[in-house]
Design a protein around this motif. Structure first.
Motif, PDB file in Angstrom:
ATOM      1  N   THR A 209       0.829  -1.193   0.000  1.00 23.53           N
ATOM      2  CA  THR A 209       0.000   0.000   0.000  1.00 23.53           C
ATOM      3  C   THR A 209       0.870   1.252   0.000  1.00 23.53           C
ATOM      4  O   THR A 209       1.891   1.304   0.683  1.00 23.53           O
ATOM      5  N   THR A 214      -2.124   3.328  -7.776  1.00 24.33           N
ATOM      6  CA  THR A 214      -3.224   4.199  -8.194  1.00 24.33           C
ATOM      7  C   THR A 214      -2.675   5.441  -8.895  1.00 24.33           C
ATOM      8  O   THR A 214      -3.212   5.871  -9.920  1.00 24.33           O
ATOM      9  N   SER A 215      -1.590   5.989  -8.368  1.00 21.88           N
ATOM     10  CA  SER A 215      -0.996   7.181  -8.982  1.00 21.88           C
ATOM     11  C   SER A 215      -0.587   6.877 -10.419  1.00 21.88           C
ATOM     12  O   SER A 215      -0.783   7.691 -11.314  1.00 21.88           O
ATOM     13  N   GLN A 255     -10.804   2.665  -7.101  1.00 23.21           N
ATOM     14  CA  GLN A 255     -10.568   1.985  -5.830  1.00 23.21           C
ATOM     15  C   GLN A 255     -11.699   2.258  -4.843  1.00 23.21           C
ATOM     16  O   GLN A 255     -12.156   1.372  -4.150  1.00 23.21           O
TER      17      GLN A 255
END
Ligand code: DCP
Ligand code: MG
Length: 426
Positions: A209, A214-215, A255
């Motif tokens: 994590t 996601t970036s 997400q």
């Protein structure tokens, strides 16, 4: 005339003071609103952690500060008004008395005296008002400035782009030494990432994590601009496409699933720019394993989702967003942890649907389970924004000391233990 300079000087002094005080007051009001708003939207968290007293105290403190700052602001006003009146009143009093003596001595006539008094009374009020207007302008200026801070924000350019493609993209994506830092960030969250995938291939991102998964995928629809290197889509630099076009070509299951407070039908149809039949909507919902749930509601697809979708469970929301993306039928698909909120059985059925969906599409899969990523054509293992391993499932498994192998071993061990537990219980 003698009092005009002091009045101006006093007004300007207070102008500065009031500006500062009003700025402080408004800033504190913003702090208070934020506290209040967070407490209202996060009320469940506050209750779950039994933090009511803490939050109450925090609110009281912020509220108290606002009160103090408001009081100071009022103090400034309440000093200015009498002060300017005292100066003006003193001038009138002094003038009238002095002129009265001059009239008694016969140096001026009574007519002159009356004319003088009339003139001063006529002049004093505009002077008085001038000071007030100057001081009041300060609050107006502060408010104006705050408003301008928002209205002057640059608008995201949706349409611009050097290339104007007419058809859909093929979906060939190449990253060349891409790095990226958030505009308010202190360090690169993506560092020197390179890979290449052909149209229709799938790429999986695995990593702890905060490692930047996601970036990384958020760069593709140009939610953010990469700060180093190159991203090529069908051989063309990503920056040369318009954001609007890119976002039409890319389907994202985010997400954090978000549903609007509208009917389920509208939520599934969201972003689909063509006419869609009820059959198509149902087929998408079935593929996302959410049709049966929707059908069980009395209003079916017309059921309105409550504020932020509270009437649906987390997994159901996620599946509605998957149905939305299935219906959008994009060329590039991004699945950001999209099966994290569903049970293993549902996950298997969704994965089947996603596998069908992934055919002929370039797909990015972000997941934490090896099972979800193992069939991808290319797997990237990320750590702190860097690719630490890269290859297919078999290649990565063969690297015994690698992170991928470690994750694989842990997850298979857990699965085996679970199976043994179940066997023993039966
Ligand atoms: N970050 C940031 N500003 C944002 C979003 C993220 O500064 N608006 C930072 C926080 C992390 C880093 O960027 O240090 C990477 O965040 P990601 O959301 O990309 O991380 P992952 O998606 O890999 O994490 P997770 O598995 O938890 O979703
Ligand atoms: Mg993430």
């Amino acid at each position: 005339m003698v009092v005009i300079p002091p009045i101006l000087w006093i007004s300007l002094w207070f102008f500065k003071k009031v500006t500062k005080a009003y700025e402080d007051y408004q800033a504190q009001e913003a702090v208070l609103s934020t506290t209040l708003q967070e407490n209202l939207t996060g009320v469940r968290v506050v209750k779950a952690f039994a933090r009511q007293d803490y939050e109450k105290e925090k609110f009281d403190k912020d509220n108290w500060l606002k009160y103090i700052k408001g009081k100071f602001l009022l103090l400034m006003h309440s000093l200015f008004w009498p002060l300017s009146d005292i100066v003006l009143g003193a001038q009138m009093l002094f003038g009238f008395i002095y002129a009265a003596f001059m009239a008694i001595d016969g140096r001026i006539s009574v007519g002159d005296y009356v004319a003088y008094v009339g003139l001063v009374v006529w002049l004093i009020f505009p002077i008085r008002n001038l000071g007030r207007v100057i001081v009041q302008t300060s609050t107006g200026m502060v408010s104006y400035q705050r408003l301008m801070d928002i209205t002057k924000q640059a608008r995201e350019d949706l349409d611009g782009g050097a290339v104007q493609p007419t058809g859909p993209v093929r979906g060939e994506i190449e990253f060349r030494n891409v790095s990226f830092m958030y505009s308010d960030g202190t360090h690169d969250v993506i560092k020197d990432i390179s890979f290449h995938i052909k149209p229709g291939q799938s790429i999986a991102l695995l990593g702890s994590t905060g490692s930047g998964k996601t970036s990384l995928v958020n760069l593709l629809p140009r939610f953010h601009e990469y700060t180093g290197g190159q991203i090529l889509l069908d051989g063309v630099e990503l920056r040369d496409y318009s954001r609007k076009y890119l976002r039409e070509q890319i389907g994202i299951v985010q997400q954090e699933p978000f549903l609007f407070s509208r009917s389920i039908r509208e939520n599934i149809l969201y972003g689909v720019g063509r006419r869609v039949t009820q059959e198509e909507i149902e087929a998408a919902a079935k593929a996302a394993a959410v049709h049966d749930v929707i059908a069980s509601f009395p209003d079916g697809y017309n059921t309105v989702v409550g504020e932020k979708g509270v009437t649906l469970s987390g997994g159901q929301k996620q599946r509605v967003t998957i149905a939305r993306t299935i219906l959008k039928n994009p060329k590039i698909l991004i699945l950001d942890d999209s099966t994290s909120a569903v049970d293993t059985e549902t996950e298997a059925s969704i994965r089947k649907a996603l596998d069908d969906l992934m055919e002929h599409r370039t797909t990015f899969i972000i997941a934490h389970r090896i099972q979800s990523v193992m069939r991808a054509d290319l797997i990237l293992v990320l750590d702190k924004g860097r690719v630490i391993q890269k290859g297919s499932h078999e290649e990565l498994l063969a690297q015994f000391s690698g992170m991928y192998r470690k994750i694989y071993d842990i997850q298979t061990r857990i699965d085996e233990e679970l199976e043994m537990e179940i066997a023993r219980a039966n």
